[in-house]
Design an enzyme around this catalytic site. Sequence first.
Site, PDB file in Angstrom:
ATOM      1  N   HIS A  82       0.850  -1.192   0.000  1.00  0.00           N
ATOM      2  CA  HIS A  82       0.000   0.000   0.000  1.00  0.00           C
ATOM      3  C   HIS A  82       0.877   1.230   0.000  1.00  0.00           C
ATOM      4  CE1 HIS A  82      -3.352   2.709   0.734  1.00  0.00           C
ATOM      5  NE2 HIS A  82      -2.574   3.322   1.593  1.00  0.00           N
ATOM      6  N   ARG A 168     -16.359  11.564   6.287  1.00  0.00           N
ATOM      7  CA  ARG A 168     -15.120  12.253   6.652  1.00  0.00           C
ATOM      8  C   ARG A 168     -14.765  13.301   5.609  1.00  0.00           C
ATOM      9  NH1 ARG A 168     -11.001   7.805   6.647  1.00  0.00           N
ATOM     10  NH2 ARG A 168      -9.538   9.508   7.000  1.00  0.00           N
ATOM     11  N   SER A 183      -9.116   2.966   8.051  1.00  0.00           N
ATOM     12  CA  SER A 183      -9.627   2.920   6.688  1.00  0.00           C
ATOM     13  C   SER A 183      -8.692   2.128   5.779  1.00  0.00           C
ATOM     14  CB  SER A 183      -9.805   4.343   6.157  1.00  0.00           C
ATOM     15  OG  SER A 183     -10.234   4.334   4.812  1.00  0.00           O
ATOM     16  N   LYS A 187      -9.390  -2.473   4.747  1.00  0.00           N
ATOM     17  CA  LYS A 187      -9.511  -2.994   3.374  1.00  0.00           C
ATOM     18  C   LYS A 187      -8.398  -3.988   3.076  1.00  0.00           C
ATOM     19  CE  LYS A 187      -9.689   1.198   1.448  1.00  0.00           C
ATOM     20  NZ  LYS A 187      -9.998   2.201   2.472  1.00  0.00           N
TER      21      LYS A 187
END
Length: 445
Positions: A82, A168, A183, A187
């Site tokens: 990520h 948000r 968040s 995922k």
Amino acid sequence: MRAVDIIRAKRDGNALTRDQITWMVRGASDGSVPPYQLSAWLMAVWLRGMSPEETAWLTDAMVRSGVRVDLSAVPGVKVDKHSTGGVGDKTSLVIAPVVAALGVPVPMMSGRGLGHTGGTLDKLESIRGFRTRLTLDEYRQQVAELGCALIGQTDEVAPADRTLYALRDVTATVESLPLICASILSKKIAEGIDALVLDVKTGSGAFMAREEDARALADALVGLAERSGLRVAALLTQMDVPLGRMIGNALEVRECVDVLRGGGPSDLVDLSVELAALMLWLGNGRPSVAEARAAVREALVDGRGLAMFRRIVERQGGDVGMIDDPDTLPKAPVQADVLATAAGFLARYDAGMIGRAAVALGAGRARAEDAVDPGVGFELLAMPGDRVEIGTPLIRIHANSAGDADTARAGIVPAITITDGPPAPRPLILDRLGLARERPDYHAP
């Protein structure tokens, strides 16, 4: 329970229980807690923060709001990467196929670009026919059979995150470390991985422009990932200047194919190799990072990474002819060069300004519903540190009209800095965290 009691508790600075957090997240998923109360709770969290334990509970509740994909039937350690995003940040298209080609499964769920940071899905969809919306069954089967899938988040994965993120975005509560970390990791955990490599960027083109903020985010992400049972390594990398030479979806695919053929700009190659080596090492594909790094470079040179990318594109419905001949990728009809107006050394391209100019050109989106033009963008013809003369071409604009090119030029000229002397070099990798820091046999180049 009552939402108002949970809101009040957090507003007053109290720690929430696991049951309270789970109840609020469930209410976000099934609609039993109205948006105005969810918004109040998010603001209370933004103001008061959450402990590491609360954040771990929030992450787990968000994972459990949907399906946690079971990839236990796939042999080996499943590893993903990520990035917090940046301008020209395209490493996923290189490292996912290379790591999979070297035997470590890579189940990768990615996002679309928003603001000045590009999205992996937008780049992939510049390849004609490429399907990023697979069913979870298709996703599982492809990871099992091919070793890699590159898809977008499905409706079944962490649905509470979509509800909370949308709130948000409109309630000024995006910049909260607990909410950001939950968040991101909800995922990633839900996609079925065992290990994760993080690329946390800092600089003008990053989500966290200040290094101290990016470092705090990296520390928080590593801690939360470890609490959640993942093996995790992280790099803190600079995003003061764009990564590589191409900015724009099809242009970036072209550059990634160049890297997979053993070429490409050194900064993109070096960062891709480092991230892929960490993934390979965490996935037990090589006993040391040094050996993993050598294996990745070999797979770039001998074509195994490119062969795997072709197989992924073909499997997901894409036109592999565009990989074999990148000149067939979408192109903008107008090209215009930005020239140096002074002699000296090219000191800097402001990544944030160039990213925002790319969005205005159509390469990115200011709002989630905006369309993206795959062919437009920028090509960096000179790089920081280069000696330039008056009239030296610096940036090539790829636009749909001369007017668009002129508008883009006005946006990127202020991003260019030319100085009398050469700029001081700044390392691409600023720090290493998690297992990348702790293992004594880990040595970055």
